[in-house]
Design an enzyme around this catalytic site. Structure first.
Site, PDB file in Angstrom:
ATOM      1  N   HIS A 112       0.827  -1.206   0.000  1.00 36.17           N
ATOM      2  CA  HIS A 112       0.000   0.000   0.000  1.00 36.17           C
ATOM      3  C   HIS A 112       0.864   1.261   0.000  1.00 36.17           C
ATOM      4  O   HIS A 112       0.419   2.317   0.422  1.00 36.17           O
ATOM      5  CB  HIS A 112      -0.919   0.014   1.229  1.00 36.17           C
ATOM      6  CG  HIS A 112      -1.918  -1.095   1.238  1.00 36.17           C
ATOM      7  ND1 HIS A 112      -1.705  -2.279   1.923  1.00 36.17           N
ATOM      8  CD2 HIS A 112      -3.123  -1.215   0.642  1.00 36.17           C
ATOM      9  CE1 HIS A 112      -2.760  -3.073   1.745  1.00 36.17           C
ATOM     10  NE2 HIS A 112      -3.633  -2.457   0.980  1.00 36.17           N
ATOM     11  N   HIS A 113       2.103   1.149  -0.492  1.00 30.45           N
ATOM     12  CA  HIS A 113       2.958   2.342  -0.532  1.00 30.45           C
ATOM     13  C   HIS A 113       2.407   3.365  -1.509  1.00 30.45           C
ATOM     14  O   HIS A 113       2.698   4.552  -1.415  1.00 30.45           O
ATOM     15  CB  HIS A 113       4.401   1.965  -0.893  1.00 30.45           C
ATOM     16  CG  HIS A 113       4.602   1.624  -2.347  1.00 30.45           C
ATOM     17  ND1 HIS A 113       4.183   0.420  -2.882  1.00 30.45           N
ATOM     18  CD2 HIS A 113       5.169   2.312  -3.366  1.00 30.45           C
ATOM     19  CE1 HIS A 113       4.483   0.394  -4.160  1.00 30.45           C
ATOM     20  NE2 HIS A 113       5.080   1.516  -4.486  1.00 30.45           N
TER      21      HIS A 113
ATOM     22  N   LYS B 131       6.684  -4.384 -10.446  1.00 29.76           N
ATOM     23  CA  LYS B 131       6.457  -3.989 -11.839  1.00 29.76           C
ATOM     24  C   LYS B 131       6.000  -2.537 -11.933  1.00 29.76           C
ATOM     25  O   LYS B 131       6.512  -1.768 -12.746  1.00 29.76           O
ATOM     26  CB  LYS B 131       5.393  -4.924 -12.438  1.00 29.76           C
ATOM     27  CG  LYS B 131       5.195  -4.813 -13.931  1.00 29.76           C
ATOM     28  CD  LYS B 131       4.102  -5.779 -14.403  1.00 29.76           C
ATOM     29  CE  LYS B 131       4.437  -7.212 -14.085  1.00 29.76           C
ATOM     30  NZ  LYS B 131       3.417  -8.151 -14.588  1.00 29.76           N
TER      31      LYS B 131
ATOM     32  N   SER C 112      -3.372   0.199 -18.291  1.00 32.07           N
ATOM     33  CA  SER C 112      -4.441   0.215 -17.285  1.00 32.07           C
ATOM     34  C   SER C 112      -4.411   1.522 -16.492  1.00 32.07           C
ATOM     35  O   SER C 112      -5.462   2.068 -16.127  1.00 32.07           O
ATOM     36  CB  SER C 112      -4.286  -0.971 -16.329  1.00 32.07           C
ATOM     37  OG  SER C 112      -4.739  -2.159 -16.925  1.00 32.07           O
TER      38      SER C 112
ATOM     39  N   LYS D 232      -3.322  -8.922  -6.628  1.00 33.20           N
ATOM     40  CA  LYS D 232      -3.666  -9.998  -7.571  1.00 33.20           C
ATOM     41  C   LYS D 232      -4.839 -10.769  -7.017  1.00 33.20           C
ATOM     42  O   LYS D 232      -5.032 -10.863  -5.800  1.00 33.20           O
ATOM     43  CB  LYS D 232      -2.490 -10.954  -7.769  1.00 33.20           C
ATOM     44  CG  LYS D 232      -2.528 -11.661  -9.116  1.00 33.20           C
ATOM     45  CD  LYS D 232      -2.175 -10.696 -10.248  1.00 33.20           C
ATOM     46  CE  LYS D 232      -2.097 -11.397 -11.573  1.00 33.20           C
ATOM     47  NZ  LYS D 232      -1.631 -10.481 -12.636  1.00 33.20           N
TER      48      LYS D 232
ATOM     49  N   LYS E 280      -3.199  -2.567  -7.515  1.00 35.01           N
ATOM     50  CA  LYS E 280      -3.566  -2.889  -8.905  1.00 35.01           C
ATOM     51  C   LYS E 280      -3.120  -4.295  -9.259  1.00 35.01           C
ATOM     52  O   LYS E 280      -1.996  -4.686  -8.947  1.00 35.01           O
ATOM     53  CB  LYS E 280      -2.871  -1.891  -9.860  1.00 35.01           C
ATOM     54  CG  LYS E 280      -3.366  -2.000 -11.293  1.00 35.01           C
ATOM     55  CD  LYS E 280      -4.658  -1.231 -11.435  1.00 35.01           C
ATOM     56  CE  LYS E 280      -5.239  -1.360 -12.836  1.00 35.01           C
ATOM     57  NZ  LYS E 280      -5.835  -2.684 -13.087  1.00 35.01           N
TER      58      LYS E 280
END
Length: 469
Positions: free
Chosen positions: A63-64, A93, A360, A105, A69
């Site tokens: 949660h940095h 990534k 995205s 994920k 996503k």
């Protein structure tokens, strides 16, 4: 020797890179750990009236940056370890390509082919309800996307369900990879494959990088073998062939097809969609052993299927100079190290297949801003280009073809802007990784360089946000 889990292999890559950073163990431990994970079971009614309990997971690794996503995959071999590993890879990534998301994920343990469309819709909508109730979805919380076994249709169901539950102004931004007519963005379907192609093109065509890794300069006529002709494999092959490379071999579940003169990728893809196999495709030679793709004589091997396809048992058959990881985790940690020792260059997944999350991000921004990319400036750009063309024509006394003027004047559309932004991202990120390798006198591989880059950016983000006072 005990086989390492996928998540453990990701952690090994992290630990190897962490040795080259100056951050404390506390910060490194925080970056490495999975912040949150939920394991869900929920019932759905099938078309025949029976009840089936569906198993699913959603992991939020970091949660940095907010939101988190990551895609949602449908797979019968899905498990918690895999979901955690893929969420961690998403964190790194996003950091590598400077996309301001944390990693996440999700997975649903089903084979989507075994369900009717109505049953799949019930599964997806109930999953969305479960994620919403547990605050694991939202435009500023966690934004899913398509993955293995899911696509734009499923994302549309998620978006519609979330809107009905939340009634938020920005509800459409709760998920990306939607159909264009429902808030999606042009160019998303091919984004991951196009990113692979852009990354490989720059790797081969930048003289400094190509020379440093002993690769002949230029992408034209490079002989490429690809494992997997799904969305990523197909678009990677298509765009690389458009750049002038030769796709000499493609493997799928049923076997491998090859042609030393180059395969017609569009024709092969259409043939397999129609026939369900590549076996009798007239444009190449077929063999039933799909593993032959790994030992195929080529310049670049692109594994574009599932994880752990190249491992300690088959790494020694690789003949390619370069392995380009289009899939997530296709080369195990042990195989990766052994190939590095042999001089094989691996362009890592945490960089190379970041095209999907990059585009995205563009879709998410588009949804939050409530405007199509390029809409404001498009007519202005067209008029400016037409005026410039008219001025050149007047000064030189030549007539410029009107069709050519229209072609170039219309380059400011959403799809072209997305491709341009993606190309810039892939080029800049590759140069960052190369500079890290250069700073270590090339004693490290590109994967380690990618993790070093990610760790540095995430740790700085933590410090800037005052997470470690």
């Amino acid at each position: 020797m005990k086989k390492l889990s996928f998540f453990k292999q990701v952690e090994l890559s992290f630990d190897r890179a962490a040795k080259y950073t100056s951050f404390s163990k506390d910060i490194l431990d925080q970056i490495k750990k999975t912040n949150s994970i939920i394991h869900i079971h929920f019932p759905i009614k099938k078309d025949d009236g029976s009840i089936e309990v569906i198993e699913a997971w959603r992991a939020q690794h970091s949660h940095h940056r907010s939101p988190c996503k990551g895609g949602i995959r449908f797979s019968t071999i899905a498990n918690e370890d895999e979901v955690k590993a893929l969420a961690a890879l998403m964190t790194y990534k996003c950091a590598i390509v400077d996309v301001p998301f944390g990693g996440a994920k999700g997975a649903v343990k089903i084979d989507s082919r075994n369900y009717s469309e109505a049953e799949l819709e019930r599964i997806v909508r109930r999953l969305t309800f479960e994620l919403y109730n547990k605050r694991f979805i939202g435009p500023g919380i966690d934004v899913p996307a398509p993955d293995y076994g899911s696509g734009a249709r499923e994302m549309a169901w998620i978006s519609d369900t979330y809107k009905s539950l939340s009634n938020e102004l920005n509800a459409i931004a709760c998920v990306t990879g939607k159909p264009v007519t429902q808030g999606g963005i042009r160019g998303r379907a091919e984004a991951t494959g196009l990113g692979v192609a852009f990354g490989l093109k720059e790797f081969c065509e930048n003289k400094t990088i190509a020379q440093a890794y002993g690769v002949e300069h230029g992408i034209r006529n490079k002989r490429i073998a690809i494992q997997g002709l799904g969305n990523v494999g197909y678009f990677s092959a298509l765009f690389l062939s458009q750049f002038g490379a030769k796709i000499v071999a493609v493997s799928e579940y049923e076997g491998m097809i090859s042609n030393e003169q180059g395969l017609d990728i569009e024709a092969l893809y259409k043939y397999r969609k129609q026939e369900g196999t590549i076996e009798k495709f007239p444009g190449g030679q077929f063999t039933k052993n799909r593993e032959d793709v790994f030992s195929y004589e080529c310049d670049i091997l692109i594994p574009a299927a599932l994880e752990a396809q190249i491992n300690s048992e088959n790494y020694n058959v690789i003949k390619a100079r370069v392995i380009a990881e289009a899939a997530n985790g296709p080369v195990t940690d042990e195989a990766s190290q052994k190939l590095f020792e042999k001089g094989v260059v691996i362009i890592p997944d945490v960089y190379l297949n970041a095209g999907g999350v990059t585009v995205s991000y563009f879709e998410w921004i588009k949804n939050l801003s409530h405007i199509r990319l390029g809409r404001i400036e498009r007519r202005y750009d067209q008029k400016s280009f037409n005026n410039m063309a008219a001025l050149v024509s007047e000064i030189t006394g030549t007539t410029i073809d009107s069709e050519k003027i229209d072609e170039y004047a219309n380059h400011g559309g959403e799809k072209n802007l997305v491709a341009s932004g993606l190309e810039e991202t892939m080029i800049n990120s590759l140069h960052e990784l190369f500079e890290v390798c250069q700073s270590k006198d090339f004693a490290i591989d590109l994967r380690t360089a990618a993790f070093i880059s990610a760790i540095n950016k995430i740790a700085i983000s933590y410090e800037e946000n005052g997470i470690f006072p």
